[in-house]
Design a protein around this motif. Structure first.
Motif, PDB file in Angstrom:
ATOM      1  N   TYR A 252       0.870  -1.353   0.068  1.00 35.30           N
ATOM      2  CA  TYR A 252      -0.048  -0.087   0.023  1.00 35.30           C
ATOM      3  C   TYR A 252       0.837   1.210   0.046  1.00 35.30           C
ATOM      4  CZ  TYR A 252      -4.396  -2.354   0.491  1.00 35.30           C
ATOM      5  OH  TYR A 252      -5.510  -3.065   0.186  1.00 35.30           O
TER       6      TYR A 252
ATOM      7  N   TRP B 136       2.160   1.699  -3.430  1.00 34.99           N
ATOM      8  CA  TRP B 136       1.043   1.957  -4.292  1.00 34.99           C
ATOM      9  C   TRP B 136       0.723   3.401  -4.111  1.00 34.99           C
ATOM     10  CZ3 TRP B 136      -4.539  -0.326  -3.681  1.00 34.99           C
ATOM     11  CH2 TRP B 136      -5.450   0.305  -4.338  1.00 34.99           C
TER      12      TRP B 136
ATOM     13  N   TRP C  53       3.443   5.500  -6.009  1.00 40.14           N
ATOM     14  CA  TRP C  53       3.139   5.636  -7.163  1.00 40.14           C
ATOM     15  C   TRP C  53       2.076   6.508  -7.532  1.00 40.14           C
ATOM     16  CZ3 TRP C  53       6.105   4.074 -11.066  1.00 40.14           C
ATOM     17  CH2 TRP C  53       5.514   4.123 -12.387  1.00 40.14           C
ATOM     18  N   GLU C  54       1.272   6.503  -6.873  1.00 40.30           N
ATOM     19  CA  GLU C  54      -0.134   7.371  -7.005  1.00 40.30           C
ATOM     20  C   GLU C  54       0.427   8.892  -7.095  1.00 40.30           C
ATOM     21  OE1 GLU C  54      -3.271   6.947  -8.284  1.00 40.30           O
ATOM     22  OE2 GLU C  54      -2.678   4.874  -8.580  1.00 40.30           O
TER      23      GLU C  54
END
Length: 57
Positions: free
Chosen positions: A40, A43, A46-47
């Motif tokens: 998470y 993630w 990356w977002e």
């Protein structure tokens, strides 16, 4: 006190390291918490990287 290496009751040789690792419930608990947390985190980072800038370019 016994050796640090676990030995199966019916065998004389020590248990293989993967079996000793999977027999350790605290280690499995820690892995089950750390791996999703890292996924998470990656993630989310990356977002954030993929967000467009204010200029729109």
């Amino acid at each position: 006190m016994e050796d640090d290496v676990a030995v199966d009751e019916g065998r004389d040789e020590p248990l293989p390291w993967p079996q000793r690792m999977l027999d350790n419930l605290w280690l499995l608990l820690a892995i089950s918490i750390v791996v999703p947390a890292l996924m998470y985190l990656a993630w989310g980072l990356w977002e954030l990287i993929e967000l467009p800038t204010w200029g729109g370019r």
